[in-house]
Design a protein around this motif. Structure first.
Motif, PDB file in Angstrom:
ATOM      1  N   CYS A   1       0.464  -0.972   0.107  1.00 31.17           N
ATOM      2  CA  CYS A   1       0.228   0.284   0.183  1.00 31.17           C
ATOM      3  C   CYS A   1       0.758   1.404   0.079  1.00 31.17           C
ATOM      4  N   ASN A   2       2.336   1.191   0.918  1.00 35.68           N
ATOM      5  CA  ASN A   2       3.367   2.607   0.630  1.00 35.68           C
ATOM      6  C   ASN A   2       3.624   3.101  -0.816  1.00 35.68           C
ATOM      7  N   LYS A   3       3.789   1.710  -0.879  1.00 36.33           N
ATOM      8  CA  LYS A   3       4.299   1.976  -2.363  1.00 36.33           C
ATOM      9  C   LYS A   3       3.815   2.534  -3.783  1.00 36.33           C
ATOM     10  N   LEU A   4       2.026   1.828  -3.545  1.00 41.17           N
ATOM     11  CA  LEU A   4       1.129   2.238  -4.428  1.00 41.17           C
ATOM     12  C   LEU A   4       1.152   3.798  -4.064  1.00 41.17           C
ATOM     13  N   CYS A   5       0.503   4.035  -3.268  1.00 42.43           N
ATOM     14  CA  CYS A   5       0.653   5.422  -2.538  1.00 42.43           C
ATOM     15  C   CYS A   5       1.830   6.626  -3.250  1.00 42.43           C
ATOM     16  N   TYR A   6       2.509   6.231  -2.827  1.00 45.18           N
ATOM     17  CA  TYR A   6       4.092   6.655  -3.103  1.00 45.18           C
ATOM     18  C   TYR A   6       3.847   6.562  -5.045  1.00 45.18           C
ATOM     19  N   ALA A   7       4.006   5.785  -5.571  1.00 47.39           N
ATOM     20  CA  ALA A   7       4.048   5.116  -6.543  1.00 47.39           C
ATOM     21  C   ALA A   7       2.582   6.478  -7.301  1.00 47.39           C
ATOM     22  N   ILE A   8       1.895   6.602  -7.345  1.00 49.96           N
ATOM     23  CA  ILE A   8       0.058   7.613  -7.555  1.00 49.96           C
ATOM     24  C   ILE A   8       1.045   8.719  -7.471  1.00 49.96           C
ATOM     25  N   GLY A   9       2.000   8.366  -6.538  1.00 54.18           N
ATOM     26  CA  GLY A   9       1.682  10.660  -6.802  1.00 54.18           C
ATOM     27  C   GLY A   9       2.821  10.735  -7.426  1.00 54.18           C
ATOM     28  N   GLY A  10       3.593  10.173  -8.049  1.00 47.67           N
ATOM     29  CA  GLY A  10       4.098  10.304  -9.270  1.00 47.67           C
ATOM     30  C   GLY A  10       3.310  10.841 -11.165  1.00 47.67           C
ATOM     31  N   ALA A  11       2.704  10.484 -10.948  1.00 41.48           N
ATOM     32  CA  ALA A  11       1.476  10.146 -11.907  1.00 41.48           C
ATOM     33  C   ALA A  11       1.425  11.382 -12.316  1.00 41.48           C
ATOM     34  N   PRO A  12       0.988  12.799 -11.636  1.00 43.63           N
ATOM     35  CA  PRO A  12       0.697  13.978 -11.906  1.00 43.63           C
ATOM     36  C   PRO A  12       1.842  14.426 -13.158  1.00 43.63           C
ATOM     37  N   TYR A  13       3.287  14.204 -12.779  1.00 40.43           N
ATOM     38  CA  TYR A  13       4.360  15.217 -13.378  1.00 40.43           C
ATOM     39  C   TYR A  13       4.310  13.994 -15.095  1.00 40.43           C
ATOM     40  N   GLN A  14       3.806  12.881 -15.054  1.00 40.93           N
ATOM     41  CA  GLN A  14       3.707  12.402 -16.217  1.00 40.93           C
ATOM     42  C   GLN A  14       2.304  12.534 -16.871  1.00 40.93           C
ATOM     43  N   ILE A  15       1.302  12.839 -16.524  1.00 35.50           N
ATOM     44  CA  ILE A  15      -0.133  12.795 -17.509  1.00 35.50           C
ATOM     45  C   ILE A  15       0.636  13.785 -17.615  1.00 35.50           C
ATOM     46  N   THR A  16       0.875  15.291 -16.967  1.00 31.71           N
ATOM     47  CA  THR A  16       0.633  16.224 -17.915  1.00 31.71           C
ATOM     48  C   THR A  16       1.994  16.938 -18.186  1.00 31.71           C
ATOM     49  N   GLY A  17       3.189  15.896 -18.032  1.00 28.72           N
ATOM     50  CA  GLY A  17       4.118  15.717 -19.106  1.00 28.72           C
ATOM     51  C   GLY A  17       3.953  15.413 -20.299  1.00 28.72           C
TER      52      GLY A  17
ATOM     53  N   SER B   1      12.213  -1.109  -5.800  1.00 25.66           N
ATOM     54  CA  SER B   1      10.823  -1.918  -5.086  1.00 25.66           C
ATOM     55  C   SER B   1      10.127   0.022  -5.613  1.00 25.66           C
ATOM     56  N   ALA B   2      10.227   0.337  -4.832  1.00 25.07           N
ATOM     57  CA  ALA B   2       9.331   1.373  -4.711  1.00 25.07           C
ATOM     58  C   ALA B   2       9.314   2.287  -6.225  1.00 25.07           C
ATOM     59  N   THR B   3      10.404   2.427  -6.477  1.00 22.99           N
ATOM     60  CA  THR B   3      11.250   2.906  -7.787  1.00 22.99           C
ATOM     61  C   THR B   3       9.526   2.595  -9.626  1.00 22.99           C
ATOM     62  N   ALA B   4      10.170   0.401  -8.731  1.00 19.46           N
ATOM     63  CA  ALA B   4       9.512   0.154 -10.162  1.00 19.46           C
ATOM     64  C   ALA B   4       8.232  -0.219 -10.157  1.00 19.46           C
ATOM     65  N   TYR B   5       7.601   0.165  -9.047  1.00 21.70           N
ATOM     66  CA  TYR B   5       6.028   0.627  -8.754  1.00 21.70           C
ATOM     67  C   TYR B   5       5.799   1.708  -8.889  1.00 21.70           C
ATOM     68  N   ARG B   6       6.452   2.704  -9.176  1.00 24.50           N
ATOM     69  CA  ARG B   6       6.374   4.420  -9.493  1.00 24.50           C
ATOM     70  C   ARG B   6       6.832   4.879 -10.690  1.00 24.50           C
ATOM     71  N   MET B   7       7.267   3.956 -11.736  1.00 22.04           N
ATOM     72  CA  MET B   7       7.687   3.939 -12.999  1.00 22.04           C
ATOM     73  C   MET B   7       6.642   2.767 -13.988  1.00 22.04           C
ATOM     74  N   THR B   8       5.864   1.472 -13.306  1.00 22.36           N
ATOM     75  CA  THR B   8       4.606   1.440 -13.543  1.00 22.36           C
ATOM     76  C   THR B   8       3.865   2.633 -13.843  1.00 22.36           C
ATOM     77  N   VAL B   9       3.885   3.269 -12.014  1.00 27.10           N
ATOM     78  CA  VAL B   9       2.545   3.817 -11.945  1.00 27.10           C
ATOM     79  C   VAL B   9       2.422   5.630 -13.242  1.00 27.10           C
ATOM     80  N   GLU B  10       3.480   5.959 -13.682  1.00 32.76           N
ATOM     81  CA  GLU B  10       4.435   6.720 -13.822  1.00 32.76           C
ATOM     82  C   GLU B  10       4.232   6.576 -15.655  1.00 32.76           C
ATOM     83  N   VAL B  11       4.619   5.153 -16.205  1.00 30.36           N
ATOM     84  CA  VAL B  11       3.803   4.944 -17.165  1.00 30.36           C
ATOM     85  C   VAL B  11       2.302   4.592 -17.970  1.00 30.36           C
TER      86      VAL B  11
END
Length: 524
Positions: A39-55, A176-186
């Motif tokens: 859950c922590n990793k998913l919440c952290y990863a979701i925080g990276g989505a705005p940068y990629q969506i707008t970018g 591991s958290a970075t991998a979650y983050r990159m998956t959500v960012e993509v």
């Protein structure tokens, strides 16, 4: 050599010294705090989505929006695109410096920046996609709000990027958290492409067939004409861009709240922070660290290659390939493929090492860049090539951010007396990424102006088609080669990375034992 001998001496000494019960408890506490739940990793990863969506929306659509929707001259559009990104030359390092000097609050040191910048960033992003009625003021309008959004986005993304180092002290957990983050960012780029592309695609305005060059008066007159059939008027297209931006703004706010509520920033209790340094001292420090400079320069060129492809692919599909009504679906296929490929590249870098993954992942796009301009225009073939190219795009997303913590760890090993500068490292990394995007967009739009780009034309001159082919194939290939040549000298391989991890763990255990000894002395 001295550092290695010191580490060996400490390791031998630690074997002879029996840890105290308090030391064991404190070590267990720090280890427990370093573990992250899914859950922590998913919440952290979701925080990276705005940068990629707008970018992603800006990268794929802003150029064509300024040219064909806002009806700006290509020269002025290139100025807006370049200045907006060049502005980050000031904001990124400055924000990184200010974040590193920020005091600890009950929400953390990074979280207040993320929370406070979000509403203003959302407002500026929405206004980027609004066409003001005064034609003479459009250049100033877009310049102001584009630069403002870049600044506020920096206030969000630099602290968020540096947060990687504060959610856990364990390298494995951060990877591991970075991998979650990159998956959500993509996935975020997929969402950005889908929202912007599909909403805008449903209101695709007609091109204008004429053998003469169109001036702004003609275009404005054309925008007021109601056209029956599957196409909408230019005014409907402008409204579609605003609807898409509104949806993206809503997603931005939701993701920021999930990050804020679902991630706890860890205070540096097991680490001694050094006295704050000046801005220019920070610059000299990070750029003077060899592995960091080589990593940044290598990925600067490879990022520039993918930014050129991203910024011009919509125009390339619309005019050179002739898929004006399908380009948003082609972009969607690329991002879908990239999303599905992230777990593969995470497995690959774990199995074969990050440096090997860079070479394989980055070069795998080259055959598809060649085929996209050599194979005759065919929609099915374009979809296949786009899906295959998305696999390489996934590597370009994942690897830079996965390798940056290794460089920061290497700096900590070599400079144990200088700690707490993670935000400076991440801010310059973000800056170079944005700088690559600004250069690519500015140079691309200026090149199209020189080639004779016709705004909203159904067809373009042969010079424009040639320019687009160069921008999406030969130019990215050359930049990829330069980046990989620089990357050859990057010194952190798997052996070096594991060695740094061991030394940092020993330093951390040493600090824990020191804290325990101090506590026992105070009790006595």
């Amino acid at each position: 050599m001295a550092r290695g001998e010191g580490a060996e001496q400490y390791s031998n000494a630690s074997l002879l010294q029996k840890p105290s019960p308090d030391g064991i408890k404190l070590a267990a506490k720090c280890e427990s705090r370093s573990r992250l739940s899914v859950c922590n990793k998913l919440c952290y990863a979701i925080g990276g989505a705005p940068y990629q969506i707008t970018g992603c929306a800006i990268g794929f659509f802003l150029q064509i929006y300024l040219l064909d929707v806002a009806l700006l001259d290509p020269f002025y559009a290139s100025i807006i695109l370049f200045v907006g990104r060049a502005w980050d030359a000031i904001t990124d390092p400055t924000v990184g410096f200010l974040v590193s000097r920020s005091p600890w609050t009950r929400f953390g040191r990074m979280m207040p920046w993320i929370l406070l910048s979000t509403p203003f960033a959302v407002l500026c992003y929405f206004l980027i996609w609004y066409v003001p009625s005064v034609e003479q003021g459009r250049i100033v309008w877009y310049l102001i709000f584009y630069c403002s959004f870049q600044t506020l986005q920096t206030c969000f993304h630099v602290p968020y990027s540096a947060l990687t180092m504060f959610i856990s002290t364990e390298q494995k957990e951060r990877d591991s958290a970075t991998a979650y983050r990159m998956t959500v960012e993509v996935l975020g780029t997929l969402i950005g492409t889908a929202v912007q592309g599909q909403i805008v695609g449903m209101a695709n305005a007609p091109c204008i067939s004429t053998g003469e060059e169109l001036n702004s008066t003609d275009l404005l007159a054309a925008s007021t004409v109601n056209i029956t059939g599957p196409h909408a008027s230019l005014e409907h297209l402008r409204n579609a861009y605003m609807i898409a931006s509104g949806v993206i703004c809503s997603i931005y706010v939701v993701c920021a709240m999930v990050l804020f509520l679902g991630v706890k920033e860890q205070k540096e209790t097991c680490r001694v922070r050094t006295e704050p340094m000046s801005f220019f001292q920070g610059i000299r420090m990070v750029m003077g660290h060899g592995p960091y400079a080589k990593l940044v320069m290598g990925f600067l060129f490879t990022s520039l290659a993918f930014m050129l492809l991203e910024g011009n692919f919509a125009l390339f599909c619309s005019y050179t390939l002739g898929f004006r009504n399908d380009f948003q679906n082609i972009l969607l296929v690329i991002m879908l493929s990239a999303t599905l490929a992230i777990p593969f590249w995470q497995w690959f870098l774990t199995k074969f090492g990050k440096k090997t993954a860079v070479y394989i992942g980055t070069t795998s796009v080259v055959p598809f860049l060649v085929s996209v301009i050599l194979v005759p225009s065919n929609l099915i073939v374009t979809y296949i090539v786009s899906f295959a190219a998305g696999v390489s795009v996934a590597a370009a997303f994942l690897l830079p951010w996965s390798m940056l913590p290794d460089v920061v760890d290497d700096f900590k090993v070599q400079n144990p007396e200088s700690q707490g500068h993670e935000a400076i490292f991440y801010s310059f990394y973000v800056f170079f990424t944005k700088f690559a995007s600004g250069v690519s967009l500015g140079v691309s739009t200026l090149s199209l102006d020189f080639a004779g780009y016709v705004t909203r034309g159904c067809t373009q001159p042969a010079e424009v088609d040639l320019t687009l082919k160069i921008l999406v194939s030969p130019a990215p290939i050359v930049l990829i080669i330069i980046g990989l040549l620089i990357f050859i000298s990057y010194p952190i391989n798997e052996e070096k990375r594991q060695g740094n991890r061991k030394l940092l763990n020993e330093q951390r255990e040493n600090e824990i034992d020191s804290e325990t000894d101090s506590t026992e002395l105070n009790v006595v």
